[in-house]
Structure formats: structure tokens, C-alpha cells
Design a protein around this motif. Structure first.
Motif, PDB file in Angstrom:
ATOM      1  N   LEU A 172       0.826  -1.209   0.000  1.00  0.00           N
ATOM      2  CA  LEU A 172       0.000   0.000   0.000  1.00  0.00           C
ATOM      3  C   LEU A 172       0.860   1.258   0.000  1.00  0.00           C
ATOM      4  CD1 LEU A 172      -2.873  -1.070   2.418  1.00  0.00           C
ATOM      5  CD2 LEU A 172      -3.060  -0.617  -0.051  1.00  0.00           C
ATOM      6  N   VAL A 173       1.953   1.244   0.743  1.00  0.00           N
ATOM      7  CA  VAL A 173       2.869   2.388   0.747  1.00  0.00           C
ATOM      8  C   VAL A 173       3.485   2.549  -0.638  1.00  0.00           C
ATOM      9  CG1 VAL A 173       5.079   3.228   1.665  1.00  0.00           C
ATOM     10  CG2 VAL A 173       3.331   2.339   3.220  1.00  0.00           C
ATOM     11  N   ARG A 174       3.947   1.466  -1.217  1.00  0.00           N
ATOM     12  CA  ARG A 174       4.549   1.533  -2.557  1.00  0.00           C
ATOM     13  C   ARG A 174       3.542   2.014  -3.590  1.00  0.00           C
ATOM     14  NH1 ARG A 174       6.960  -4.076  -3.761  1.00  0.00           N
ATOM     15  NH2 ARG A 174       7.249  -3.126  -5.799  1.00  0.00           N
ATOM     16  N   ARG A 175       2.299   1.544  -3.469  1.00  0.00           N
ATOM     17  CA  ARG A 175       1.267   1.956  -4.412  1.00  0.00           C
ATOM     18  C   ARG A 175       1.015   3.451  -4.308  1.00  0.00           C
ATOM     19  NH1 ARG A 175      -3.297   3.541  -5.803  1.00  0.00           N
ATOM     20  NH2 ARG A 175      -4.616   2.546  -7.356  1.00  0.00           N
ATOM     21  N   ALA A 176       0.940   3.951  -3.085  1.00  0.00           N
ATOM     22  CA  ALA A 176       0.716   5.380  -2.882  1.00  0.00           C
ATOM     23  C   ALA A 176       1.860   6.194  -3.478  1.00  0.00           C
ATOM     24  CB  ALA A 176       0.551   5.679  -1.393  1.00  0.00           C
ATOM     25  N   ALA A 201       1.470   6.077  -7.266  1.00  0.00           N
ATOM     26  CA  ALA A 201       0.329   6.913  -7.654  1.00  0.00           C
ATOM     27  C   ALA A 201       0.700   8.393  -7.568  1.00  0.00           C
ATOM     28  CB  ALA A 201      -0.874   6.601  -6.767  1.00  0.00           C
ATOM     29  N   ALA A 202       1.471   8.774  -6.538  1.00  0.00           N
ATOM     30  CA  ALA A 202       1.902  10.170  -6.404  1.00  0.00           C
ATOM     31  C   ALA A 202       2.839  10.557  -7.541  1.00  0.00           C
ATOM     32  CB  ALA A 202       2.585  10.382  -5.054  1.00  0.00           C
ATOM     33  N   GLN A 203       3.727   9.655  -7.919  1.00  0.00           N
ATOM     34  CA  GLN A 203       4.624   9.928  -9.041  1.00  0.00           C
ATOM     35  C   GLN A 203       3.838  10.080 -10.343  1.00  0.00           C
ATOM     36  OE1 GLN A 203       7.572   6.821  -9.016  1.00  0.00           O
ATOM     37  NE2 GLN A 203       8.626   7.657  -7.220  1.00  0.00           N
ATOM     38  N   CYS A 248       1.654  13.191 -14.653  1.00  0.00           N
ATOM     39  CA  CYS A 248       0.509  13.221 -15.561  1.00  0.00           C
ATOM     40  C   CYS A 248      -0.713  13.725 -14.816  1.00  0.00           C
ATOM     41  CB  CYS A 248       0.273  11.809 -16.113  1.00  0.00           C
ATOM     42  SG  CYS A 248      -1.112  11.674 -17.255  1.00  0.00           S
ATOM     43  N   PRO A 249      -0.789  15.041 -14.600  1.00  0.00           N
ATOM     44  CA  PRO A 249      -1.955  15.589 -13.886  1.00  0.00           C
ATOM     45  C   PRO A 249      -3.248  15.179 -14.588  1.00  0.00           C
ATOM     46  CG  PRO A 249      -0.274  17.266 -14.199  1.00  0.00           C
ATOM     47  CD  PRO A 249       0.145  16.064 -15.006  1.00  0.00           C
ATOM     48  N   GLY A 250      -4.182  14.705 -13.813  1.00  0.00           N
ATOM     49  CA  GLY A 250      -5.467  14.288 -14.364  1.00  0.00           C
ATOM     50  C   GLY A 250      -5.516  12.827 -14.780  1.00  0.00           C
ATOM     51  N   CYS A 251      -4.374  12.164 -14.829  1.00  0.00           N
ATOM     52  CA  CYS A 251      -4.375  10.731 -15.166  1.00  0.00           C
ATOM     53  C   CYS A 251      -4.973   9.953 -14.005  1.00  0.00           C
ATOM     54  CB  CYS A 251      -2.976  10.219 -15.445  1.00  0.00           C
ATOM     55  SG  CYS A 251      -2.275  10.752 -17.011  1.00  0.00           S
ATOM     56  N   PRO A 252      -5.778   8.973 -14.303  1.00  0.00           N
ATOM     57  CA  PRO A 252      -6.340   8.144 -13.206  1.00  0.00           C
ATOM     58  C   PRO A 252      -5.223   7.370 -12.497  1.00  0.00           C
ATOM     59  CG  PRO A 252      -7.291   7.549 -15.359  1.00  0.00           C
ATOM     60  CD  PRO A 252      -6.243   8.564 -15.595  1.00  0.00           C
ATOM     61  N   THR A 253      -5.317   7.319 -11.182  1.00  0.00           N
ATOM     62  CA  THR A 253      -4.327   6.579 -10.397  1.00  0.00           C
ATOM     63  C   THR A 253      -4.955   5.388  -9.689  1.00  0.00           C
ATOM     64  OG1 THR A 253      -4.677   8.002  -8.493  1.00  0.00           O
ATOM     65  CG2 THR A 253      -2.886   8.595  -9.997  1.00  0.00           C
ATOM     66  N   GLY A 254      -6.260   5.246  -9.799  1.00  0.00           N
ATOM     67  CA  GLY A 254      -6.940   4.133  -9.131  1.00  0.00           C
ATOM     68  C   GLY A 254      -7.186   2.996 -10.095  1.00  0.00           C
ATOM     69  N   LYS A 255      -7.944   2.035  -9.611  1.00  0.00           N
ATOM     70  CA  LYS A 255      -8.306   0.881 -10.415  1.00  0.00           C
ATOM     71  C   LYS A 255      -9.310   1.289 -11.474  1.00  0.00           C
ATOM     72  CE  LYS A 255      -8.015  -1.893  -6.347  1.00  0.00           C
ATOM     73  NZ  LYS A 255      -8.909  -2.426  -5.367  1.00  0.00           N
ATOM     74  N   GLN A 256      -9.086   0.891 -12.678  1.00  0.00           N
ATOM     75  CA  GLN A 256      -9.986   1.085 -13.800  1.00  0.00           C
ATOM     76  C   GLN A 256     -10.641   2.464 -13.805  1.00  0.00           C
ATOM     77  OE1 GLN A 256     -12.698  -2.187 -14.171  1.00  0.00           O
ATOM     78  NE2 GLN A 256     -11.051  -3.605 -14.623  1.00  0.00           N
ATOM     79  N   GLY A 257      -9.805   3.495 -13.844  1.00  0.00           N
ATOM     80  CA  GLY A 257     -10.299   4.846 -14.022  1.00  0.00           C
ATOM     81  C   GLY A 257     -10.601   5.599 -12.757  1.00  0.00           C
TER      82      GLY A 257
END
Length: 126
Positions: free
Chosen positions: A101-105, A108-110, A115-124
Motif C-alpha cells: 500500500l505504501v509503494r502503491r501510494a 500513484a503520487a509519481q 501526468c496531472p489528471g491521469c487516473p491513479t486508481g483501479k480502472q479509471g
């Protein structure tokens, strides 16, 4: 039953059975001609070992479960030593989840920074 039949019925290789024997998890009896002989209890032990390996336990982790079955218990996980292994494994898995979870966060922050506005979660999801 001989090693080939045990392997077929348990869904493992004869090589795996020999390795389990070498590790002391199963014990073959020897017939007069030297062939390894096994019974239904051995099939049950191998099934327990395979089930544990499938979910991430090691052969060393399987030892108390095998001992529990050999002691005549209905399940390999019903002895205090087996319960302790279950608890240790759950703690390891929980730690792995926290690390992921830490690595994912961080990833996602990177992504959000690159890429501002790019989805960082699952499927959009954002």
C-alpha cells in the motif's frame, strides 16, 4: 501404494515426494524388494503439505501441521504449534500488504505528478 500411485493421486511428482521424505515430512515404508510403500495417511499428509505450499507456506512451516496430523488430529491446523504458524503467516501477509500500500501510494503520487489528471486508481478511479 507405491510412490508412483501416491504421486498420481496427490497430483505431485515422485521427485517432490522423495524431497518431502528427505525433509522428514513423510516416511516411506520399504517392501521386501525395496520399493517405497505408502498408505492413505501419507496421501493425507501430502495433501496438507500441498495445500499449505499453495497459499505461500514453506516446507518448514508445514512441519507442525504434519506432526499434528500424525498425532491423530482431524486437521493439521488444530494444534497450538500450527495455530502459531498460521498467526505468524498472517502477520507476514499483513506486513506485505502494508508495504504494498505504501509503494502503491508512492507510485500513484509519481504518476499524478507526471501526468496531472491521469487516473491513479483501479480502472479509471482517481
Amino acid at each position: 501404494m507405491r510412490i508412483g500411485e501416491l504421486a498420481r493421486r496427490a497430483g505431485v511428482s515422485t521427485r517432490a515426494l522423495r524431497y518431502y521424505e528427505q525433509q522428514g515430512l513423510i516416511t516411506a515404508r520399504r517392501s521386501a524388494n525395496g520399493y517405497r510403500e505408502y498408505d492413505e495417511d501419507d496421501l493425507r499428509l501430502v495433501a496438507e503439505i500441498r495445500a499449505l505450499l499453495t497459499v505461500g507456506f514453506t516446507l518448514a512451516d508445514a512441519e507442525p501441521f504434519v506432526a499434528c496430523l500424525r498425532a491423530g488430529n482431524a486437521t493439521g491446523g488444530s494444534c497450538p504449534e500450527s495455530v502459531a504458524v498460521y498467526r505468524r503467516k498472517l502477520a507476514e501477509i499483513d506486513e506485505e500488504i502494508r508495504t504494498l500500500l505504501v509503494r502503491r501510494a508512492e507510485v500513484a503520487a509519481q504518476l499524478a505528478g507526471s501526468c496531472p489528471g491521469c487516473p491513479t486508481g483501479k480502472q479509471g478511479e482517481k
